[in-house]
Enzyme design. Structure first.
Site, PDB file in Angstrom:
ATOM      1  N   LYS A 114       0.838  -1.255   0.256  1.00 10.14           N
ATOM      2  CA  LYS A 114      -0.176   0.251   0.298  1.00 10.14           C
ATOM      3  C   LYS A 114       0.979   1.687  -0.403  1.00 10.14           C
ATOM      4  O   LYS A 114       0.337   2.248  -0.318  1.00 10.14           O
ATOM      5  CB  LYS A 114      -1.285   0.018   1.071  1.00 10.14           C
ATOM      6  N   LYS A 197      -7.897  -9.020 -10.014  1.00 11.86           N
ATOM      7  CA  LYS A 197      -9.353  -9.742  -9.022  1.00 11.86           C
ATOM      8  C   LYS A 197     -10.451  -8.667  -9.177  1.00 11.86           C
ATOM      9  O   LYS A 197      -9.887  -7.480  -9.274  1.00 11.86           O
ATOM     10  CB  LYS A 197      -8.782 -10.228  -7.462  1.00 11.86           C
ATOM     11  N   LYS A 200     -13.334  -2.909  -6.484  1.00 13.00           N
ATOM     12  CA  LYS A 200     -13.884  -1.739  -6.410  1.00 13.00           C
ATOM     13  C   LYS A 200     -13.129  -0.964  -7.049  1.00 13.00           C
ATOM     14  O   LYS A 200     -13.801   0.523  -7.469  1.00 13.00           O
ATOM     15  CB  LYS A 200     -14.368  -1.519  -4.858  1.00 13.00           C
TER      16      LYS A 200
HETATM   17  P1  ADP Z   1     -11.314  -4.457  -2.878  1.00 14.56           P
HETATM   18  O1  ADP Z   1      -9.844  -4.822  -3.566  1.00 14.56           O
HETATM   19  O2  ADP Z   1     -12.137  -4.255  -3.672  1.00 14.56           O
HETATM   20  O3  ADP Z   1     -10.384  -3.098  -2.125  1.00 14.56           O
HETATM   21  P2  ADP Z   1     -10.965  -4.474   0.487  1.00 14.56           P
HETATM   22  O4  ADP Z   1      -9.907  -5.173  -0.318  1.00 14.56           O
HETATM   23  O5  ADP Z   1     -11.444  -3.810   0.793  1.00 14.56           O
HETATM   24  O6  ADP Z   1     -11.588  -5.171  -1.759  1.00 14.56           O
HETATM   25  O7  ADP Z   1     -11.569  -5.683   0.599  1.00 14.56           O
HETATM   26  C1  ADP Z   1     -12.775  -6.905   1.753  1.00 14.56           C
HETATM   27  C2  ADP Z   1     -12.657  -7.817   1.933  1.00 14.56           C
HETATM   28  O8  ADP Z   1     -12.955  -7.682   0.907  1.00 14.56           O
HETATM   29  C3  ADP Z   1     -12.258  -8.466   2.608  1.00 14.56           C
HETATM   30  O9  ADP Z   1     -11.518  -9.485   2.986  1.00 14.56           O
HETATM   31  C4  ADP Z   1     -11.181  -9.376   0.717  1.00 14.56           C
HETATM   32  O10 ADP Z   1     -10.321 -10.226   1.283  1.00 14.56           O
HETATM   33  C5  ADP Z   1     -12.713  -9.487   0.218  1.00 14.56           C
HETATM   34  N1  ADP Z   1     -12.558  -9.425  -1.061  1.00 14.56           N
HETATM   35  C6  ADP Z   1     -12.007  -8.602  -1.797  1.00 14.56           C
HETATM   36  N2  ADP Z   1     -11.571  -8.428  -3.445  1.00 14.56           N
HETATM   37  C7  ADP Z   1     -12.184  -9.935  -3.057  1.00 14.56           C
HETATM   38  C8  ADP Z   1     -12.620 -10.619  -4.047  1.00 14.56           C
HETATM   39  N3  ADP Z   1     -12.331  -9.922  -5.839  1.00 14.56           N
HETATM   40  N4  ADP Z   1     -12.167 -11.971  -4.315  1.00 14.56           N
HETATM   41  C9  ADP Z   1     -12.448 -12.650  -2.830  1.00 14.56           C
HETATM   42  N5  ADP Z   1     -12.335 -11.480  -1.472  1.00 14.56           N
HETATM   43  C10 ADP Z   1     -12.376 -10.383  -2.000  1.00 14.56           C
END
Ligand code: ADP
Ligand code: TRP
Length: 334
Positions: A114, A197, A200
């Protein structure tokens, strides 16, 4: 058994968040028996590690609360709250800053990812983030912490902090938590690129299924999802080297509670022209009701604030003895 987990209140919840995290929480909550309780919170104190304006932060916390409830977290059965309303988190974090080592924090891969190249200008909050996370977990004597694979290292640090504190001060105060990473835990990939993956932060909205998408949008996103021209294989092993196909089958299997093999057995030999409409129906059937609940709750600020306030009161009560124990062990208060 005490289950605890947190999620950062970032806007725009998507299918990856639901299948990768929240659905597991709901299942754990539903499996609890007797007086066992789950603690689920919005990690708004953690969100200071990135800059965000006041209104956005307030909106994100409410939004995420509505989403968690829409997904099945029941504030009457689980303790649902936002961290900032329970000052014990910030207090214990400060106390644990005396125990956590700089060398431990320097090894955290999430910080490295990050902070990127320009580490000197990353906030101190981003650096100390794992200590706050340790405080979150240790305050409640959590035994099981459902998280994604990416949080494993933070949980290991939490155990290290707990063990060192207990040893240094000769107490048996903190319970060593176990990360709980469900084996079948889905990793949902982008609908536009099977190697990235679903996130958002992807600039293309077509890459993800949002929990706020209406039925037409859900169907359209599935219809336009990237695929390859081959028919589906009869077994999941045949998906090797076909990341987009693998992702769609994986999403289908997870939503339908089937194995990828069973999905392949059902659709094997058919092309995506047959599979996608079935998948769109499934996504609409599973996500539609969640979205409807979410949309209905989202704007009821008074109800959401009342839920969070009640949750915070329960959380503060549960956290108090451990916080007091930490002050006492350190000779700061008796
Ligand atoms: P983003 O990648 O959208 O910013 P976050 O990092 O805020 O999402 O993740 C919030 C939660 O959702 C975490 O527990 C993360 O492991 C899960 N998560 C986020 N994206 C995925 C994904 N593509 N597949 C499975 N779990 C996910
Ligand atoms: N760091 C976690 C994430 O980004 C969120 C989190 C904060 C958390 N505190 C926690 C998770 C305590 C589990 C336990 O997903």
């Amino acid at each position: 058994m005490r289950v605890l987990s947190g999620i950062q209140p970032t806007g725009n919840l998507h299918l990856g968040n639901y299948l990768g995290a929240i659905r597991n929480w709901v299942r754990m909550q539903d499996d609890m028996s007797g007086d066992s309780r789950c603690f689920f919170f919005l990690a708004d104190l953690h969100s200071i590690s990135v800059h965000e304006g006041r209104e956005q932060r307030l909106a994100n916390v409410r939004d995420m609360t509505a989403a968690l409830i829409a997904c099945g977290i029941d504030p009457d059965r689980s303790v649902l709250f936002n961290q900032a309303r329970v000052p014990a988190h910030a207090e214990l974090c400060w106390l644990l800053n005396g125990t956590a080592r700089i060398g431990w924090l320097n090894r955290m891969t999430q910080f490295k990812d990050k902070a990127g190249k320009n580490r000197e200008s990353a906030s101190v909050g981003l650096y100390v983030y794992p200590v706050l996370q340790a405080a979150d977990v240790l305050l409640y004597q959590a035994t099981h912490v459902p998280v994604g694979e990416d949080q494993k290292q933070h949980l290991e640090l939490t155990r290290d902090v707990a063990l060192k504190f207990n040893t240094d001060f000769g107490v048996d105060l903190f319970t060593l938590p176990e990360p709980y990473i469900p084996k079948e835990s889905a990793r949902i990939m982008s609908l536009r690129d099977g190697s990235a993956k679903m996130s958002k932060s992807d600039p293309s909205d077509m890459s993800r299924i949002n929990l706020s998408d209406d039925d037409d949008m859900l169907a359209q996103k599935i219809r336009k999802a990237k695929t390859d021209p081959e028919p589906l294989p009869g077994e999941a092993a045949g998906l090797e080297g076909r990341p987009e196909a693998q992702n769609l089958i994986g999403i289908y299997a997870t939503l339908a509670d089937m194995t990828p093999d069973a999905v392949c057995a059902q659709f094997g030999g058919q092309g995506f022209g047959a599979f996608k409409p079935a998948m769109a129906d499934l996504v609409v059937a599973k996500i539609g009701p969640i979205r409807d609940r979410y949309v209905a709750l989202r704007d009821d600020h008074a109800a959401l604030d009342a839920i969070l306030e009640k949750g915070a009161a329960k959380a503060a009560e549960a956290a108090a003895p451990t916080l007091r124990g930490a002050y006492d062990a350190m000779g700061l208060m008796r």
